[in-house]
Design a protein around this motif. Structure first.
Motif, PDB file in Angstrom:
ATOM      1  N   VAL A 114       0.884  -1.149  -0.038  1.00  0.00           N
ATOM      2  CA  VAL A 114      -0.158   0.059   0.088  1.00  0.00           C
ATOM      3  C   VAL A 114       0.804   1.239   0.237  1.00  0.00           C
ATOM      4  O   VAL A 114       1.963   1.221   0.854  1.00  0.00           O
ATOM      5  CB  VAL A 114      -0.810  -0.117   1.318  1.00  0.00           C
ATOM      6  N   GLN A 115       0.427   2.234  -0.747  1.00  0.00           N
ATOM      7  CA  GLN A 115       1.137   3.364  -0.724  1.00  0.00           C
ATOM      8  C   GLN A 115       1.167   4.239   0.319  1.00  0.00           C
ATOM      9  O   GLN A 115       0.079   4.036   1.019  1.00  0.00           O
ATOM     10  CB  GLN A 115       0.955   4.440  -1.977  1.00  0.00           C
ATOM     11  N   GLU A 116       2.359   5.189   0.614  1.00  0.00           N
ATOM     12  CA  GLU A 116       2.523   5.666   2.172  1.00  0.00           C
ATOM     13  C   GLU A 116       1.340   6.464   2.204  1.00  0.00           C
ATOM     14  O   GLU A 116       0.832   6.391   3.548  1.00  0.00           O
ATOM     15  CB  GLU A 116       3.782   6.472   1.883  1.00  0.00           C
ATOM     16  N   ASN A 117       0.819   7.633   1.245  1.00  0.00           N
ATOM     17  CA  ASN A 117      -0.281   8.445   1.623  1.00  0.00           C
ATOM     18  C   ASN A 117      -1.413   7.690   1.813  1.00  0.00           C
ATOM     19  O   ASN A 117      -2.303   8.135   2.813  1.00  0.00           O
ATOM     20  CB  ASN A 117      -0.315   9.377   0.363  1.00  0.00           C
ATOM     21  N   CYS A 118      -1.709   6.349   1.041  1.00  0.00           N
ATOM     22  CA  CYS A 118      -2.926   5.705   1.527  1.00  0.00           C
ATOM     23  C   CYS A 118      -2.978   5.052   2.863  1.00  0.00           C
ATOM     24  O   CYS A 118      -3.894   5.006   3.450  1.00  0.00           O
ATOM     25  CB  CYS A 118      -3.082   4.579   0.361  1.00  0.00           C
ATOM     26  N   GLU A 119      -1.666   4.479   3.224  1.00  0.00           N
ATOM     27  CA  GLU A 119      -1.656   4.255   4.502  1.00  0.00           C
ATOM     28  C   GLU A 119      -2.021   5.267   5.593  1.00  0.00           C
ATOM     29  O   GLU A 119      -2.787   5.035   6.812  1.00  0.00           O
ATOM     30  CB  GLU A 119      -0.327   3.676   4.796  1.00  0.00           C
TER      31      GLU A 119
END
Length: 358
Positions: free
Chosen positions: A147-152
């Motif tokens: 999962v991408q950092e911004n989504c996390e």
């Protein structure tokens, strides 16, 4: 291919050397003529033959070196597989999974998948947001895979922190545990060094990720308990020094009871967090023994058991200190009662003496 071709050429060189070294210098009929040659003439003939043989061998070696140098330029670059990131978070003592499931029912980014087990929530991230999947555990942890950092961070802030009633005894200092993984259909699911290998077929990616997620989540949870115990020991480290100096312990009855309650809460999280103990294998593997080995491998890699052993040793010291505080509290209370009794007796004797005199 280079490893096969160069030995063949070297073998050819050896064969050529044998042929040159065993070649008869003259024909059989030439031996008679050599008998009548002078010693100087025969020596010159031998020298010319040796130089010819050495020159042929040198040319052959030169050709081998030229081919080897050409193949060295064509050597492929070393294979470095692309790795993905997975990260475990611990944000609370427990989660109310039913509240999160209801909250995400209308989300377009995070899709709740069919339940695998009641204490795990499986969430798929929309491909338009980078894809990936997450597993949310009832013990206050969740693990994100690819999962991408911004989504996390969006999931952490909007779905975990801001959902009323979802977190039970939330933790301010969030602990994380990171790992890298590779998906390769030619390799069996395993753990090699620092990297998790995932076969997309046997077992399924979801079951493999759940097994490794259990270990990562427990390690993050254990990090929280380690920090809590360190803070507890730091807040009480001055007490043994005061006792050594014979000074009074500057803790009220209420503060001592809070210290004891803090330690009991810590022991509860270590042994009964979300209905399971750190020393036990999760119930998820009772019917899936083939997945249990993945859980144990990631746990060994993260040194979960040695960390628990160290934690228990520190906990023994904390329990001993708590016992001393409770004894001190009991003695202080008993001393207070004794003084109260003495004062009451003194008052009573005083009144009797006054009554007897007057």
């Amino acid at each position: 291919m280079r490893g096969m071709l160069v030995p063949r050429m070297l073998a050819s060189v050896a064969a050529q050397t044998v042929r040159l070294s065993t070649r008869r210098p003259l024909a059989q009929s030439g031996f008679t003529a050599m008998r009548f040659m002078s010693t100087q003439t025969r020596s010159n003939i031998r020298r010319v033959g040796q130089e010819k043989d050495a020159g042929a061998l040198q040319n052959l070696l030169k050709r081998v070196m030229e081919v080897d140098a050409g193949m060295t330029d064509m050597m492929p670059a070393p294979f470095t597989p692309h790795t993905y990131k997975c990260r475990a978070y611990c944000t609370a003592e427990e989660y109310q999974l039913s509240l999160l499931e209801k909250h995400l029912s209308s989300s377009s980014t995070f899709k709740v998948m069919p339940l695998i087990t009641p204490d795990i929530l499986h969430i798929q991230v929309d491909p338009s947001q980078g894809g990936g999947e997450m597993f949310v555990f009832s013990n206050g942890t969740f693990v994100a895979w690819g999962v991408q950092e911004n989504c996390e961070q969006q999931f952490l802030q909007d779905c975990i922190r801001k959902l009323p009633g979802f977190e039970i005894h939330s933790i301010q200092a969030i602990e994380t545990e990171d790992a890298e993984y590779v998906i390769d259909e030619d390799e069996a699911t395993d753990m090699k060094g620092e990297v998790i290998l995932l076969n997309p077929h046997i077992p399924s990616l979801t079951l493999s990720r759940i097994s490794f997620s259990h270990g990562l989540a427990r390690s993050a949870k254990l990090s929280v308990l380690e920090s809590m115990l360190e803070n507890y020991l730091s807040s009480t480290k001055h007490i043994p020094i005061l006792m050594l100096q014979g000074k009074k312990i500057p803790l009220t009855r209420r503060e001592i009871l809070m210290k004891v309650g803090e330690l009991l809460s810590f022991r509860q999280q270590l042994n009964l967090s979300a209905g399971e103990s750190f020393l036990d294998t999760p119930d998820f593997y009772w019917a899936r023994p083939e997945l249990e080995e993945y859980y144990h491998k990631i746990s060994r890699h993260l040194d979960v058991r040695p960390r628990i052993a160290i934690l228990n040793k520190k906990l023994d010291y904390a329990n001993e200190l708590a016992s001393i505080l409770k004894e001190h509290l009991s003695e202080k209370h008993s001393l207070t009662l004794e003084w109260m009794i003495i004062i009451l007796i003194t008052v009573e004797v005083t009144f009797e003496a006054i009554h007897w005199v007057f």
